[in-house]
Structures are given as C-alpha cells and as structure tokens.
Design an enzyme around this catalytic site. Structure first.
Site, mmCIF file in Angstrom:
data_model
loop_
_atom_site.group_PDB
_atom_site.id
_atom_site.type_symbol
_atom_site.label_atom_id
_atom_site.label_comp_id
_atom_site.label_asym_id
_atom_site.label_seq_id
_atom_site.Cartn_x
_atom_site.Cartn_y
_atom_site.Cartn_z
ATOM 1 N N ASP A 14 -24.106 39.749 24.521
ATOM 2 C CA ASP A 14 -24.146 41.029 24.534
ATOM 3 C C ASP A 14 -22.903 41.611 23.445
ATOM 4 O O ASP A 14 -23.718 42.401 22.726
ATOM 5 C CB ASP A 14 -23.822 41.582 25.965
ATOM 6 N N ARG A 94 -12.523 43.617 35.244
ATOM 7 C CA ARG A 94 -12.798 45.006 34.058
ATOM 8 C C ARG A 94 -11.651 45.952 34.124
ATOM 9 O O ARG A 94 -11.618 46.406 32.906
ATOM 10 C CB ARG A 94 -14.042 45.945 34.824
ATOM 11 N N ASP A 123 -20.716 46.733 35.656
ATOM 12 C CA ASP A 123 -19.565 46.841 34.812
ATOM 13 C C ASP A 123 -19.366 48.012 33.902
ATOM 14 O O ASP A 123 -18.115 48.208 33.628
ATOM 15 C CB ASP A 123 -19.781 45.428 33.700
ATOM 16 N N SER A 174 -26.644 34.304 32.403
ATOM 17 C CA SER A 174 -25.742 35.030 31.913
ATOM 18 C C SER A 174 -24.445 34.892 32.670
ATOM 19 O O SER A 174 -24.718 34.972 34.233
ATOM 20 C CB SER A 174 -26.187 36.419 32.005
HETATM 21 N N1 ARG Z 1 -22.639 41.523 40.590
HETATM 22 C C1 ARG Z 1 -21.332 41.310 40.102
HETATM 23 C C2 ARG Z 1 -20.368 42.466 40.091
HETATM 24 O O1 ARG Z 1 -20.916 43.328 39.697
HETATM 25 C C3 ARG Z 1 -21.423 40.203 39.036
HETATM 26 C C4 ARG Z 1 -21.492 40.928 37.471
HETATM 27 C C5 ARG Z 1 -21.722 39.885 36.530
HETATM 28 N N2 ARG Z 1 -21.480 40.360 35.358
HETATM 29 C C6 ARG Z 1 -21.930 40.017 34.211
HETATM 30 N N3 ARG Z 1 -21.705 40.752 33.148
HETATM 31 N N4 ARG Z 1 -22.612 38.915 33.967
HETATM 32 O O2 ARG Z 1 -19.374 42.327 40.166
#
Ligand code: ARG
Length: 399
Positions: A14, A94, A123, A174
């Site tokens: 990404d 984050r 995110d 991912s």
């Molecule tokens: N569902 C989890 C969260 O919102 C994990 C997200 C993983 N993020 C990623 N960019 N693969 O915290």
C-alpha cells in the site's frame, strides 16, 4: 512552490504504491517516514526501496521503547481486549505513527501528510483523527482510499512501475506487525468458515506440535507494568520479546474472531499475540487479588470504554486521559507475582501473590482457625435478600 508531503512508509504494498502515486498525481516531493514499532522487516531494505521508488528523503525512527511504555503498558493496565478478544495491537501503534509523522512534516516544512490506508478499515480513522487533533492545518492524503484500488490492481500498478513488494503469489496475506502482535488479513482468511492455514502463523507454533510438557512462567508486575520474566528483570521491549518466544513455542496467542470495524463492516480477523495474551491473563488475575470488588466492577466498565476509544481512533480525545487517570490510580496497588502454565495453546494462571493482596487465608479457610464469624451471615442475608423477597411476594399477590 513545490508541494511537499510526508508519507508514513512501511515498505509494504500500500505505501509503496502510494509513494509513486503522490509523486505523479500531486507532482510532489515526498519524504518517507518509517516508524519502527517492532515490525520484523529489514529497515535498510525499506529505506532503499523508498529511495528507489523516488522519495527525496527517508527517515527511520526507532519508536519501540516509546511504543511499549506509552501505548502497550496503558493497554495492559486496562486489560484491553476489543470485543473480548483482540489486544488492539495494530490500533495502539497508529496514534504513535501519526504523531511522529506530524513531527517530521513540521520539521520538513511539508504542507501535507499521507498514509497508505484503504477506505474500508479502522486505520484511516486512527490516522486522520490523530493528525487532525495534532495539526489541523496539515492536508491529509490517502492515495489508496482516494484512488479506490483493489489489492490486485495495486499489485498490477506496482509491477508496471517497477516497485518491488514483499508479496509472493503463494503468500497473499496483508500483515501488520509490531511488538505487541501480528494481524493477518486477506486471502483464504476472508472465508470465516475456513480454519486459518498453518502458513499464516509466524510467532506461534501449532498447538498440536508444541511441547508435550507444560511450561511455567513467573511474571512480576510493578504498578500494573510487567517488570520481570522468570526472575530476571528486563526492559519493556525485552519483556515482550521474551514472552513472545516462550508463549509462542507453546502455541499460545492465536486469535480468530469476527470483529466489528468502525466503518460498520464485520470482518474475520486473525492475530498472533503471544505476549499480550499471557500479560493480560496474568494482569487481570493480579488485579482480582488486590482491588476490592467495587473497584473491579467499575474498572471493568472503564476498561471497555478505554479499549473501544483506543480501537476507534480516539487516542487524542480527552476521554483517554480521564480514564487513564482513574486506571493509573488503581494500578498503584497492582504489584506482585503471577505464575502461568502454558500448554499446547492454553494459558492458565495457576498461582499469584502480592504484598497488597486482599486475600486472607484466615478469613477464607474452612479450617477451625478461621477469624470469620459465621453467625453474622444470617443477618446479612436477611437484608441482602430483602427486596428480592418482597418483589416476589408482590408478584404472586398480583397474579
Ligand atoms: N482489525 C485490526 C484493527 O483494526 C487489524 C488491522 C490490520 N491492519 C492492516 N493494515 N493490515 O486494528
């Protein structure tokens, strides 16, 4: 004047695609920033990749210790498990990444910041809200969200532009990883009925193949914070690493659940969080020893609020500080030792002790030397059950 953008760069698909796209679409100079929160990748490779794709400058920031002290420790104190399962490992990183990004953007005189989040996840919310709270003047660019590319299209774009990405066709997952856990998404995992194949796991042994003998771990907490593992005092980063190794080899820390994202989507999420699993189990047990039942009852509610807010991108909301003040006050007494038994994927607390423990053997024992006066129980029960008794009498008389 040329645009200048600071991009949070992980080196993955990404953000690599985002880097190229920002350069082309906005005719911008891009400064890439990799914030190391303990993801396993090779930081040198990430730097070289950023420069190869076209970054004018690259920053690598070691934020591992800050991540553990300021984000992971509060999460342990709050027993943070979103929807009862997920230790919010990704979510915790984050706001830290966003704040470092803003710092660099200001230092570099950039007029915008960018991240590689899609428009379907949590995110983006965490980044955007934190950035807006810290620097409302900065424009936020989210190429993957704006551009609405699917994963396949991103891979195609990357190939066409000669961008190297660490995905092999046989490993279409991912991954987001940091010191507190590893999130795995995409591919076959999107079928919630299918058991995650063994190849998605890296930090944990399969319980079936883990040792046939249980392994014990002794954890020492000081004011809610894990200080030593098996008697040896370790720094905050090392405690997590040591526990990942010990719990991981016993198959502990695999999580598979259906999760409610902020944007309304239900998603199937798979995580590996060996250290987090052990720490929260142990911490929660120790709290039960030292806090009164009244405190425990209220803290459970506060913990859920804290966790949901942290998951939901509200790290910068005053609510977090308010709740933290309450939590920190309770943690003043959460010191002591917890013994945990790990065995083929299970993690059980089998012993605990604390100088602040409210447990009294003299009160609890059924032996003769108890100090508990049993005759007081009848009066207590009379009053305790008074309204329940009356309510039932009234109900019957109105039938
Ligand atoms: N569902 C989890 C969260 O919102 C994990 C997200 C993983 N993020 C990623 N960019 N693969 O915290």
């Amino acid at each position: 004047m040329r645009n200048k953008v600071a991009l949070a760069y992980s080196g993955g698909l990404d953000t690599s695609v985002a880097l190229k796209w920002i350069m082309e679409k906005y005719s911008s100079d891009v400064v890439t920033v990799t914030i190391d929160v303990g993801h396993a990748e090779d930081l040198d490779w990430i730097r070289r990749n950023a420069e190869r794709v076209g970054a004018i400058k690259h920053y690598t920031i070691d934020a591992k210790e800050e991540f553990v002290r300021n984000y992971v420790h509060p999460a342990i104190k709050a027993n943070a498990l979103y929807q009862g399962k997920y230790p919010i490992s990704t979510a915790l990183s984050r706001p830290l990444i966003a704040s470092k990004l803003v710092e660099i953007a200001k230092k570099e005189g950039a007029n915008a910041v960018a991240h590689g989040c899609t428009g379907k996840g949590n995110d983006q919310v965490r980044f955007d809200v934190t950035i807006a709270a810290l620097a409302p003047e900065l424009k936020i660019i989210a190429p993957i969200r704006e551009w609405k590319l699917s994963r396949e299209e991103e891979i195609k774009y990357a190939k066409e532009h000669g961008i190297s990405i660490p995905i092999k066709p046989e490993s279409p997952y991912s991954i987001d990883q940091n010191l507190y856990g590893r999130a795995i998404e995409c591919g076959i995992l999107e079928d919630p009925l299918t058991e995650p194949p063994e190849d998605v796991f890296e930090l944990t042994a399969s319980p079936e193949k883990s040792p046939d003998k249980p392994e014990y771990v002794t954890l020492e907490f000081e004011k809610g914070i894990p200080k030593s593992v098996n008697g040896s005092e370790e720094g905050p980063v090392e405690v997590l690493k040591t526990l990942d190794t010990i719990a991981g080899r016993n198959g502990v820390g695999r999580i598979d659940h259906i999760e409610d994202r902020l944007v309304g989507i239900k998603s199937r999420e798979v995580y590996e969080c060996p250290a987090a699993t052990v720490l929260i189990e142990a911490h929660r047990d120790l709290e039960k020893c030292v806090l009164t039942r009244h405190e425990l009852g209220f803290k459970q509610l506060a913990d859920i609020q804290w966790t949901v807010a942290a998951y939901s991108g509200l790290w910068m909301d005053p609510l977090m500080e308010d709740l933290q003040a309450f939590t920190d006050k309770t943690q003043e007494r959460v010191s002591g030792t917890v013994r945990i038994k790990l065995y083929k994927g299970s993690c059980r607390v089998v012993g605990r002790s604390s100088p602040m423990s409210l447990y009294s053997r003299k009160l609890a024992t059924y032996d003769v030397d108890t100090t508990f006066d049993q005759t007081m129980a009848t009066g207590f029960i009379e009053l305790w059950g008074l309204q329940t008794k009356i309510a039932n009498i009234v109900k019957r008389s109105n039938l």
